[in-house]
Design a protein around this motif. Structure first.
Motif, PDB file in Angstrom:
ATOM      1  N   UNK A   1       0.894  -0.989   0.255  1.00  0.00           N
ATOM      2  CA  UNK A   1       0.073  -0.300   0.069  1.00  0.00           C
ATOM      3  C   UNK A   1       0.658   1.494  -0.480  1.00  0.00           C
ATOM      4  N   UNK A   2       1.394   1.977  -1.521  1.00  0.00           N
ATOM      5  CA  UNK A   2       1.208   2.928  -0.992  1.00  0.00           C
ATOM      6  C   UNK A   2       0.609   4.505  -0.891  1.00  0.00           C
ATOM      7  N   UNK A   3       1.218   5.515   0.155  1.00  0.00           N
ATOM      8  CA  UNK A   3       0.187   6.398   0.222  1.00  0.00           C
ATOM      9  C   UNK A   3       0.676   7.453  -0.472  1.00  0.00           C
ATOM     10  N   UNK A   4      -1.004   8.303  -0.586  1.00  0.00           N
ATOM     11  CA  UNK A   4      -1.527   9.117  -1.531  1.00  0.00           C
ATOM     12  C   UNK A   4      -0.110  10.255  -1.643  1.00  0.00           C
ATOM     13  N   UNK A   5       0.253  10.470  -0.370  1.00  0.00           N
ATOM     14  CA  UNK A   5       1.208  11.916   0.177  1.00  0.00           C
ATOM     15  C   UNK A   5       2.044  11.689  -0.792  1.00  0.00           C
ATOM     16  N   UNK A   6       2.860  10.297  -0.809  1.00  0.00           N
ATOM     17  CA  UNK A   6       4.109  10.271  -1.888  1.00  0.00           C
ATOM     18  C   UNK A   6       3.840  10.221  -3.518  1.00  0.00           C
ATOM     19  N   UNK A   7       2.918  10.400  -3.764  1.00  0.00           N
ATOM     20  CA  UNK A   7       2.551  10.150  -5.413  1.00  0.00           C
ATOM     21  C   UNK A   7       2.424  11.623  -5.794  1.00  0.00           C
ATOM     22  N   UNK A   8       2.891  11.933  -6.829  1.00  0.00           N
ATOM     23  CA  UNK A   8       3.088  13.678  -7.106  1.00  0.00           C
ATOM     24  C   UNK A   8       1.724  13.719  -8.079  1.00  0.00           C
ATOM     25  N   UNK A   9       1.358  11.831  -8.636  1.00  0.00           N
ATOM     26  CA  UNK A   9      -0.106  12.239  -9.765  1.00  0.00           C
ATOM     27  C   UNK A   9      -0.807  11.278  -9.237  1.00  0.00           C
ATOM     28  N   UNK A  10      -1.639  11.349  -8.112  1.00  0.00           N
ATOM     29  CA  UNK A  10      -2.199  10.501  -7.635  1.00  0.00           C
ATOM     30  C   UNK A  10      -3.308  10.048  -7.920  1.00  0.00           C
ATOM     31  N   UNK A  11      -4.404  11.111  -8.316  1.00  0.00           N
ATOM     32  CA  UNK A  11      -5.255  11.201  -8.891  1.00  0.00           C
ATOM     33  C   UNK A  11      -5.614   9.807 -10.490  1.00  0.00           C
ATOM     34  N   UNK A  12      -4.844   9.393 -11.043  1.00  0.00           N
ATOM     35  CA  UNK A  12      -4.689   8.864 -12.253  1.00  0.00           C
ATOM     36  C   UNK A  12      -3.883   7.749 -11.626  1.00  0.00           C
ATOM     37  N   UNK A  13      -3.214   7.177 -11.030  1.00  0.00           N
ATOM     38  CA  UNK A  13      -2.178   6.984 -10.930  1.00  0.00           C
ATOM     39  C   UNK A  13      -2.168   5.208 -11.214  1.00  0.00           C
ATOM     40  N   UNK A  14      -3.940   4.736 -10.540  1.00  0.00           N
ATOM     41  CA  UNK A  14      -4.299   3.325 -10.568  1.00  0.00           C
ATOM     42  C   UNK A  14      -3.770   2.634 -12.031  1.00  0.00           C
ATOM     43  N   UNK A  15      -3.905   3.928 -12.825  1.00  0.00           N
ATOM     44  CA  UNK A  15      -4.040   3.174 -14.377  1.00  0.00           C
ATOM     45  C   UNK A  15      -2.761   3.974 -15.130  1.00  0.00           C
ATOM     46  N   UNK A  16      -2.050   4.517 -14.391  1.00  0.00           N
ATOM     47  CA  UNK A  16      -0.934   5.350 -14.878  1.00  0.00           C
ATOM     48  C   UNK A  16       0.379   4.673 -14.675  1.00  0.00           C
ATOM     49  N   UNK A  17       1.143   4.010 -15.680  1.00  0.00           N
ATOM     50  CA  UNK A  17       2.352   3.239 -15.826  1.00  0.00           C
ATOM     51  C   UNK A  17       3.505   4.082 -15.165  1.00  0.00           C
ATOM     52  N   UNK A  18       3.503   5.229 -15.359  1.00  0.00           N
ATOM     53  CA  UNK A  18       4.328   5.650 -14.649  1.00  0.00           C
ATOM     54  C   UNK A  18       4.235   5.256 -13.075  1.00  0.00           C
ATOM     55  N   UNK A  19       3.616   4.985 -12.719  1.00  0.00           N
ATOM     56  CA  UNK A  19       3.978   3.740 -11.202  1.00  0.00           C
ATOM     57  C   UNK A  19       4.068   2.821 -11.372  1.00  0.00           C
ATOM     58  N   UNK A  20       5.788   2.399 -10.799  1.00  0.00           N
ATOM     59  CA  UNK A  20       5.906   0.890 -10.588  1.00  0.00           C
ATOM     60  C   UNK A  20       6.428   0.669  -9.765  1.00  0.00           C
ATOM     61  N   UNK A  21       6.839  -0.976  -9.476  1.00  0.00           N
ATOM     62  CA  UNK A  21       7.134  -1.224  -8.287  1.00  0.00           C
ATOM     63  C   UNK A  21       8.325  -2.803  -8.702  1.00  0.00           C
ATOM     64  N   UNK A  22       9.543  -2.275  -8.240  1.00  0.00           N
ATOM     65  CA  UNK A  22      10.359  -2.914  -9.065  1.00  0.00           C
ATOM     66  C   UNK A  22      11.568  -4.260  -7.678  1.00  0.00           C
ATOM     67  N   UNK A  23      12.273  -4.713  -8.315  1.00  0.00           N
ATOM     68  CA  UNK A  23      13.326  -5.176  -6.512  1.00  0.00           C
ATOM     69  C   UNK A  23      14.267  -4.860  -7.238  1.00  0.00           C
ATOM     70  N   UNK A  24      14.778  -4.318  -5.464  1.00  0.00           N
ATOM     71  CA  UNK A  24      16.068  -3.416  -5.504  1.00  0.00           C
ATOM     72  C   UNK A  24      17.306  -3.699  -5.565  1.00  0.00           C
ATOM     73  N   UNK A  25      17.201  -4.636  -6.947  1.00  0.00           N
ATOM     74  CA  UNK A  25      18.568  -5.153  -6.936  1.00  0.00           C
ATOM     75  C   UNK A  25      18.775  -4.025  -8.095  1.00  0.00           C
ATOM     76  N   UNK A  26      18.473  -2.422  -8.558  1.00  0.00           N
ATOM     77  CA  UNK A  26      18.799  -2.673  -9.785  1.00  0.00           C
ATOM     78  C   UNK A  26      18.406  -2.616 -10.786  1.00  0.00           C
ATOM     79  N   UNK A  27      17.616  -3.104 -10.710  1.00  0.00           N
ATOM     80  CA  UNK A  27      17.331  -4.028 -12.192  1.00  0.00           C
ATOM     81  C   UNK A  27      14.999  -3.066 -12.253  1.00  0.00           C
ATOM     82  N   UNK A  28      15.404  -2.410 -13.074  1.00  0.00           N
ATOM     83  CA  UNK A  28      14.446  -1.555 -12.901  1.00  0.00           C
ATOM     84  C   UNK A  28      12.966  -2.269 -13.795  1.00  0.00           C
ATOM     85  N   UNK A  29      12.910  -3.496 -14.004  1.00  0.00           N
ATOM     86  CA  UNK A  29      11.694  -4.048 -14.445  1.00  0.00           C
ATOM     87  C   UNK A  29      10.423  -4.289 -13.908  1.00  0.00           C
ATOM     88  N   UNK A  30       9.594  -3.604 -14.507  1.00  0.00           N
ATOM     89  CA  UNK A  30       8.772  -3.831 -13.637  1.00  0.00           C
ATOM     90  C   UNK A  30       7.059  -4.630 -13.148  1.00  0.00           C
TER      91      UNK A  30
END
Lengths: 381, 368
Positions: free
Chosen positions: A61-90
């Motif tokens: 769960x990522x709180x609203x305050x952290x996201x600049x463009x929260x209103x469209x975030x659910x459908x927005x590919x600008x947000x992604x979760x990755x492994x913290x190994x330097x690999x930026x694959x979503x």
């Protein structure tokens, strides 16, 4: 960047919450309590949290305050979760949003010990480490069937029963058969993919390689039976094996047994002995099978029908050696003839079933093709 | 204004068309919309119109899912080094936490579908596009139908003491002549199970035949062993199932004999060596010849021409040392873990290399 707060497991339901140390006394008044609740709520909104279900981290769960463009975030590919190994694959999964946070649910649960990054337009906005569980009970090996300590040299299979669902597809990395001197015997088990597990994932069927048991096969001639009469063996299950939660077995388990003589006979229901109960009683019916039979098949292959061919309800229990079946009827026995019906797929320890021996010499034995075998008995007053 | 009216009209017509096509498929295959409760994925196979069959061992159920992946493509080229690592990264974990269970190629779109299982048992369905990018295949709110794979117990077995029937672990699946064919292993008794189910599913029980073979290395002995992988072929106008087992005999079973309750004896046409389990088999063309290509987990892949198979009239019932029967060609690819037919000449393969890497690649049509 957000403050890093580790998610912690809650009970079995999926809940979003932050565990806080409230070192406060309950003597506080209602106003103070409300203030505290409000403060907790505010803090909750500001932290990245893990969602838990059945002891598994199933979302972030990522709180609203952290996201600049929260209103469209659910459908927005600008947000992604990755492994913290330097690999930026979503990481594949789905996003959804409520009023306060964006929720990410990956296709499989998050892995304990790994850290995950949350990126917005490829900029790190937060991270979360999935903790290993503490205070969880390690899985145990409950039984290895057959329980006997002398087994036929043409034994076909073992069943290994665990307290928790184990990781499948890797059993032969952790199960070994050792000879008398503790040497590991090679090519003993059949490597099956997918492995044979029950629906709960707690009982593994482990076949000794039929290619070595079947007479005349090259493998049988070159290496012989996996087991040789008179020799002692140790079936060892390593404590390194993990269950589906990632916890290793509580200890290494060892079953020691001696190989006995070969069993080349199909089980014969006609040789079974029945100890008869009295009519009008709910006395148990004891059936001696004259030889140990397959633990799981025995329990489900036997039924009793009355003279109208209606099943007699009751409970079945097996002896420790799997060579006796005890039937506890739910209603009193009547003075009449009954039939014990035994499913033809019932096997003995060498894989011989009621229709055929496992390894059939076509010049000598014929197979039958019945679906069940019967034994009649009469209950008298 | 006119323009707008026209656009609206076109839009409505379009929607009606889409809706009627959707209705047609829904009716054609008795699909209903929903989320199939897939507990495990043991095998994948494609049917007509982009229908994907999912064999679920854990719930003993077969699912038919409309993928809507019906855009025609001639071929594709897949090449992903360390496919296990790539899949693990896409799922947010490390490679030891994922297993590749099966793969299938949609014969229409040539898109590759991969079934994966995570360490906690969660099944995942992924697709690999022609750009070699992994995507999730959602099974939420799809058109699908399902049928039970286990025979319902007959009267004599019916829930005697409420004990569960043996579980059938699906070893391979294929679609032929409107029927889904399934080979499987039981988790309790040692048996060979081969079932055929008409598609669209009717809800009737799977028709099961028992298969028995002479093991050639065996000479005198005969056994019911579990089929590991199979395909179908036609020889002189007659359809056969070609099946292979652990220890790698190749056996032909006439399809018209595979009837419910039938006990079918196979004709062993080749012995391809022991200490090996065949993983997949497909038919590919090379020049004017057709070959059965078989992938093996512990030996190199092999191929046998259709001509050789058709020519071999006998059955191996005499004792055989090593390999025998139809002549086969040993291919230079060991430890092929998965293989799926891409087009008439090529296959996509997942192979464990000598250095332990697991790579996915497209064959060049020469060896595989």
């Amino acid at each position: 960047m957000a403050t890093l707060i580790f998610g912690l497991p809650m009970a079995k339901t999926s809940k979003r919450t932050t565990i806080k140390k409230a070192g406060l006394q309950l003597i506080c008044g209602l106003a103070f309590f409300l203030l505290l609740a409000l403060s907790a709520c505010q803090k909750q909104e500001a932290s990245i949290e893990l969602l838990w279900k059945d002891q598994r981290a199933t979302g972030i769960s990522i709180p609203k305050q952290l996201i600049k463009n929260f209103s469209s975030a659910a459908a927005d590919p600008s947000i992604k979760v990755t492994l913290a190994n330097g690999n930026k694959r979503a990481i594949l999964g789905k996003f959804s949003a409520d009023n306060a946070a964006l929720l990410f649910e990956p296709l499989i649960p998050l892995t304990p010990g790994l850290t995950y990054h949350i990126l917005e337009n490829n900029q790190l906005i937060g991270q979360v480490l999935v903790p290993f569980k503490k205070n969880e009970k390690a899985p145990e090996l409950l039984a290895i069937y057959p329980l006997l300590d002398t087994l036929p040299e043409n034994l076909l299979k073992f069943y290994v029963r665990f307290s928790k669902p184990m990781r499948s597809g890797e059993s032969l990395q952790f199960i070994h058969l050792l000879g008398e001197k503790g040497d590991t015997l090679r090519d003993v088990f059949l490597n099956l993919q997918p492995e044979l597990w029950d629906t709960a994932g707690t009982v593994l069927t482990l076949w000794l390689d039929p290619g070595r048991i079947k007479r005349g096969l090259t493998l049988n001639r070159a290496l012989g039976n996996p087991l040789k009469m008179g020799k002692t063996y140790h079936l060892v299950v390593s404590s390194a094996w993990k269950d589906q939660r990632g916890l290793t077995l509580s200890q290494t388990y060892r079953k020691t047994f001696v190989a006995g003589k070969r069993d080349d006979l199909a089980p014969d229901v006609k040789r079974w002995q029945i100890q008869l109960p009295m009519a009008g009683t709910t006395a148990l019916l004891q059936i001696k099978t004259q030889e140990p039979l397959d633990h799981y098949l025995l329990g489900e292959s036997i039924g009793i029908v009355d003279q109208n061919n209606s099943p007699v309800k009751g409970e079945i229990r097996l002896s420790k050696k799997d060579d006796q079946v005890v039937f506890f009827p739910a209603v009193p026995w009547k003075s009449q003839r009954y039939h014990l019906q035994v499913d033809a797929r019932l096997e003995d320890l060498a894989g011989n079933n009621l229709n055929r021996v496992f390894d059939r010499d076509i010049s000598k034995s014929k197979s039958r093709n019945k679906s069940y075998y019967e034994l009649e008995f009469e209950v008298k007053p | 204004m006119k323009k707008i009216t026209l656009l609206v009209a076109v839009g409505v017509l379009g929607m009606l068309f889409v809706s009627s096509t959707y209705q047609k498929n829904q009716n054609k295959y008795n699909f209903s919309k929903g989320t199939p409760a897939v507990k495990s994925i043991a095998a994948l196979a494609f049917g007509p119109d982009g229908v994907l069959f999912i064999g679920d061992s854990q719930s003993s159920t077969l699912f038919a899912v409309e993928t809507k992946d019906t855009k025609k493509a001639a071929s594709a080229q897949y090449d992903v080094k360390n496919i296990d690592v790539k899949i693990a990264e896409a799922l947010g974990t490390t490679k030891e936490n994922v297993s590749i269970i099966d793969m299938a190629i949609n014969p229409v779109s040539k898109k590759l579908y991969i079934a994966v299982k995570s360490a906690d048992g969660t099944p995942v369905l992924l697709s690999l596009g022609t750009n070699n990018e992994l995507k999730a295949v959602s099974l939420t709110d799809v058109n699908f139908s399902s049928t039970a794979v286990n025979n319902p117990p007959d009267e004599t077995k019916k829930d005697r003491q409420g004990k569960p029937l043996s579980l059938m672990s699906i070893s391979d699946m294929g679609f032929e002549d409107g029927k889904l064919l399934i080979s499987g292993l039981c988790n309790k008794e040692f048996s060979s199970s081969f079932r055929s189910i008409s598609f669209p599913f009717t809800g009737k029980a799977a028709e099961e035949a028992t298969l028995e073979l002479y093991h050639a290395n065996h000479g005198r002995f005969e056994t019911t062993s579990p089929v590991r992988t199979f395909s179908t072929t036609t020889i002189e106008g007659k359809k056969y199932v070609v099946a292979s087992y652990t220890c790698t005999p190749l056996v032909l079973f006439p399809m018209d004999e595979l009837k419910p309750g039938a006990h079918v004896k196979g004709r062993t046409i080749a012995e391809m060596g022991n200490r090996n389990t065949p993983t997949d088999m497909i038919w590919l063309k090379d020049g004017n010849q057709t070959f059965l290509v078989m992938a093996n987990d512990n030996r190199p892949a092999v191929k046998v021409s259709h001509e050789e198979i058709a020519k071999f009239q006998g059955t191996l019932t005499e004792k055989v040392e090593g390999t025998a029967g139809t002549a086969f060609i040993i291919l230079p690819h060991e430890k092929v873990l998965q293989m799926a037919k891409l087009d008439d000449n090529k296959a996509v393969v997942i192979q464990k290399k000598a250095n332990g890497d697991i790579d996915l690649w497209t064959s060049d049509g020469k060896n595989i």
